[in-house]
Scaffold this motif. Structure first.
Motif, PDB file in Angstrom:
ATOM      1  N   ASP A 191      -7.057   1.274  -4.594  1.00  0.00           N
ATOM      2  CA  ASP A 191      -5.799   1.940  -4.274  1.00  0.00           C
ATOM      3  C   ASP A 191      -6.044   2.956  -3.159  1.00  0.00           C
ATOM      4  OD1 ASP A 191      -3.457   3.330  -4.220  1.00  0.00           O
ATOM      5  OD2 ASP A 191      -3.354   3.698  -6.377  1.00  0.00           O
ATOM      6  N   THR A 192      -5.514   2.679  -1.994  1.00  0.00           N
ATOM      7  CA  THR A 192      -5.744   3.594  -0.863  1.00  0.00           C
ATOM      8  C   THR A 192      -4.948   4.889  -1.024  1.00  0.00           C
ATOM      9  OG1 THR A 192      -3.895   2.689   0.402  1.00  0.00           O
ATOM     10  CG2 THR A 192      -6.047   1.638   0.730  1.00  0.00           C
ATOM     11  N   LEU A 222     -11.449   3.770   2.471  1.00  0.00           N
ATOM     12  CA  LEU A 222     -10.469   3.759   1.383  1.00  0.00           C
ATOM     13  C   LEU A 222     -10.642   2.585   0.432  1.00  0.00           C
ATOM     14  CD1 LEU A 222      -7.253   4.635   3.465  1.00  0.00           C
ATOM     15  CD2 LEU A 222      -8.778   6.220   2.312  1.00  0.00           C
ATOM     16  N   LYS A 223     -11.345   1.555   0.869  1.00  0.00           N
ATOM     17  CA  LYS A 223     -11.451   0.367   0.021  1.00  0.00           C
ATOM     18  C   LYS A 223     -12.902  -0.050  -0.260  1.00  0.00           C
ATOM     19  CE  LYS A 223      -6.965  -1.728   0.515  1.00  0.00           C
ATOM     20  NZ  LYS A 223      -6.629  -2.457  -0.693  1.00  0.00           N
ATOM     21  N   ARG A 233       8.300  -8.163   4.377  1.00  0.00           N
ATOM     22  CA  ARG A 233       6.937  -7.925   4.845  1.00  0.00           C
ATOM     23  C   ARG A 233       6.061  -9.056   4.329  1.00  0.00           C
ATOM     24  NH1 ARG A 233       3.665  -2.371   4.713  1.00  0.00           N
ATOM     25  NH2 ARG A 233       1.627  -3.158   4.163  1.00  0.00           N
ATOM     26  N   SER A 234       5.096  -9.484   5.116  1.00  0.00           N
ATOM     27  CA  SER A 234       4.350 -10.679   4.733  1.00  0.00           C
ATOM     28  C   SER A 234       3.006 -10.385   4.089  1.00  0.00           C
ATOM     29  CB  SER A 234       4.157 -11.561   5.964  1.00  0.00           C
ATOM     30  OG  SER A 234       3.328 -10.893   6.896  1.00  0.00           O
ATOM     31  N   ARG A 235       2.652  -9.124   3.944  1.00  0.00           N
ATOM     32  CA  ARG A 235       1.327  -8.837   3.381  1.00  0.00           C
ATOM     33  C   ARG A 235       1.335  -7.548   2.581  1.00  0.00           C
ATOM     34  NH1 ARG A 235      -1.396  -9.922   8.114  1.00  0.00           N
ATOM     35  NH2 ARG A 235       0.576 -10.593   8.931  1.00  0.00           N
ATOM     36  N   SER A 236       0.327  -7.407   1.720  1.00  0.00           N
ATOM     37  CA  SER A 236       0.210  -6.169   0.952  1.00  0.00           C
ATOM     38  C   SER A 236      -0.543  -5.142   1.793  1.00  0.00           C
ATOM     39  CB  SER A 236      -0.535  -6.437  -0.359  1.00  0.00           C
ATOM     40  OG  SER A 236      -1.817  -6.923  -0.068  1.00  0.00           O
ATOM     41  N   GLY A 237      -0.833  -4.003   1.217  1.00  0.00           N
ATOM     42  CA  GLY A 237      -1.618  -2.999   1.943  1.00  0.00           C
ATOM     43  C   GLY A 237      -0.821  -1.749   2.232  1.00  0.00           C
ATOM     44  N   CYS A 238      -1.460  -0.843   2.940  1.00  0.00           N
ATOM     45  CA  CYS A 238      -0.851   0.452   3.235  1.00  0.00           C
ATOM     46  C   CYS A 238       0.485   0.284   3.972  1.00  0.00           C
ATOM     47  CB  CYS A 238      -1.777   1.268   4.125  1.00  0.00           C
ATOM     48  SG  CYS A 238      -3.437   1.449   3.449  1.00  0.00           S
ATOM     49  N   TYR A 239       1.401   1.202   3.713  1.00  0.00           N
ATOM     50  CA  TYR A 239       2.707   1.110   4.381  1.00  0.00           C
ATOM     51  C   TYR A 239       2.569   1.220   5.892  1.00  0.00           C
ATOM     52  CZ  TYR A 239       2.458   6.222   4.586  1.00  0.00           C
ATOM     53  OH  TYR A 239       2.044   7.509   4.841  1.00  0.00           O
ATOM     54  N   PHE A 240       1.497   1.876   6.355  1.00  0.00           N
ATOM     55  CA  PHE A 240       1.327   2.043   7.807  1.00  0.00           C
ATOM     56  C   PHE A 240       0.364   1.030   8.412  1.00  0.00           C
ATOM     57  CE2 PHE A 240      -1.353   5.553   5.865  1.00  0.00           C
ATOM     58  CZ  PHE A 240      -2.540   4.835   5.879  1.00  0.00           C
ATOM     59  N   CYS A 241       0.060  -0.016   7.666  1.00  0.00           N
ATOM     60  CA  CYS A 241      -1.001  -0.919   8.149  1.00  0.00           C
ATOM     61  C   CYS A 241      -0.702  -1.422   9.570  1.00  0.00           C
ATOM     62  CB  CYS A 241      -1.177  -2.102   7.213  1.00  0.00           C
ATOM     63  SG  CYS A 241      -2.589  -3.093   7.727  1.00  0.00           S
ATOM     64  N   PHE A 242      -1.708  -1.289  10.422  1.00  0.00           N
ATOM     65  CA  PHE A 242      -1.575  -1.675  11.834  1.00  0.00           C
ATOM     66  C   PHE A 242      -1.586  -3.192  12.020  1.00  0.00           C
ATOM     67  CE2 PHE A 242      -5.677  -0.167  10.468  1.00  0.00           C
ATOM     68  CZ  PHE A 242      -6.429  -1.328  10.540  1.00  0.00           C
ATOM     69  N   PHE A 243      -1.819  -3.922  10.929  1.00  0.00           N
ATOM     70  CA  PHE A 243      -1.726  -5.378  11.039  1.00  0.00           C
ATOM     71  C   PHE A 243      -0.274  -5.857  10.964  1.00  0.00           C
ATOM     72  CE2 PHE A 243      -6.255  -5.452   9.501  1.00  0.00           C
ATOM     73  CZ  PHE A 243      -6.777  -6.032  10.647  1.00  0.00           C
ATOM     74  N   GLN A 244       0.626  -4.919  10.688  1.00  0.00           N
ATOM     75  CA  GLN A 244       2.033  -5.302  10.590  1.00  0.00           C
ATOM     76  C   GLN A 244       2.565  -5.774  11.933  1.00  0.00           C
ATOM     77  OE1 GLN A 244       4.727  -2.602   7.978  1.00  0.00           O
ATOM     78  NE2 GLN A 244       3.016  -1.321   8.603  1.00  0.00           N
ATOM     79  N   GLN A 245       3.467  -6.747  11.848  1.00  0.00           N
ATOM     80  CA  GLN A 245       4.180  -7.149  13.057  1.00  0.00           C
ATOM     81  C   GLN A 245       5.334  -6.164  13.261  1.00  0.00           C
ATOM     82  OE1 GLN A 245       5.243 -11.479  12.690  1.00  0.00           O
ATOM     83  NE2 GLN A 245       4.304 -11.142  10.699  1.00  0.00           N
TER      84      GLN A 245
END
Ligand code: SF4
Length: 278
Positions: free
Chosen positions: A48-49, A103-104, A175-187
């Motif tokens: 959990d980050t 964090l992980k 959203r297509s993936r889990s993870g932090c709300y600010f994840c830079f992998f987001q489109q």
């Protein structure tokens, strides 16, 4: 105190641990369901980050009830903001990935220590290229790929989730993936989704963006664009239109190629932090 000639009995060797690390996304959740009656001593963990969406926690709670077993929540030593300061306000990006490390990976490796571990990873048979992405370098952790071994593909994962009654996480509608709300992998379209579904988190992420006063360098989550710029109504509309066109193009390509379960998968589907699988 033992004398210099005393031979201490060697400690009993610890049993092999079986750990399934959940990301809060659909593949690792489906894997947990798939493995439920296959490895009785399985331990379930979630790194959990502290920067997750509330939908992720709700999804994990649902899974926990289904499994009838506790999911151990692992927390980092210090919060994200502490590390951000340590990294001189330089936001993490796909190259540095310091967030994943601090964090992980670290909390996971701390939990595991030197124990011998089989770590179960939800990489599917239709995405074996992701196998090489495991970041942890500890030799006592051996990854296991039950979906690859069992030829479980995307359609099977969806079926497993449906039949279990767990389904997809709620955030999948935007959203297509889990993870932090600010994840830079987001489109960009997912940032728009964050803005529309969790405006407070969007603006919290925006507040982390900075301009270096001495160099003038911009630290933004999205390359070449600040979240403030992205949130302008005309820009939001533009991103939505582009996404719509892209999706219909992808749809046409899929139809043409009859590869429904393969194409556009990387764009439209995936677990967050899948590169380290934690
Ligand atoms: S989800 Fe994204 S931002 Fe969060 S730790 Fe993983 S890579 Fe970093």
């Amino acid at each position: 105190m033992p004398t210099p000639h005393t031979i201490s009995p060697s400690p009993a060797e610890k049993p092999l641990r079986h750990i399934l690390s959940l990301s809060g996304g659909k593949d690792s959740t489906a894997l947990a369901i798939y493995m439920k009656d296959r490895v009785a001593e399985m331990e379930y963990m979630f790194c959990d980050t502290g920067e997750e969406l509330k939908e992720t926690y709700a999804y994990l709670d649902k899974l926990e009830a289904f499994l009838g077993k506790k999911i151990l929540r692992l927390n980092p030593d210090r919060p994200f903001t502490h590390y951000l300061k340590l990294y001189r306000q330089v936001l993490p990006d796909p190259q540095t990935r310091w967030c994943t490390r601090m964090l992980k990976i670290k909390p996971f490796e701390r939990e595991v220590g030197d124990d011998k571990v089989f770590m179960y990873v939800g990489i599917r048979a239709d995405e074996p290229h992701r196998k090489g992405y495991i970041v942890t370098s500890k030799s006592n952790i051996t990854p296991q790929y039950p979906f690859i071994d069992g030829n479980i593909r995307l359609a099977d994962v969806n079926r497993i989730l449906k039949e279990s009654g767990i389904g997809l996480p709620d955030y999948y509608s935007w959203r297509s993936r889990s993870g932090c709300y600010f994840c830079f992998f987001q489109q960009r379209i997912e940032w728009v989704g964050l803005l529309e579904n969790h405006a407070e988190l969007f603006w919290k992420a925006a507040a982390f963006e900075k301009i270096d006063p001495t160099t003038g360098e911009h630290f933004t989550w999205v390359e070449g664009e600040s979240l403030k710029e992205l949130a302008r109504p005309e820009r939001v509309q533009e991103i939505k239109d582009q996404h719509k066109n892209k999706s219909s193009d992808a749809g046409r390509r899929i139809k043409d190629a009859l590869l429904k379960d393969v194409l556009a998968k990387d764009e439209l589907d995936g677990d967050g932090c899948t590169i380290c699988h934690l």
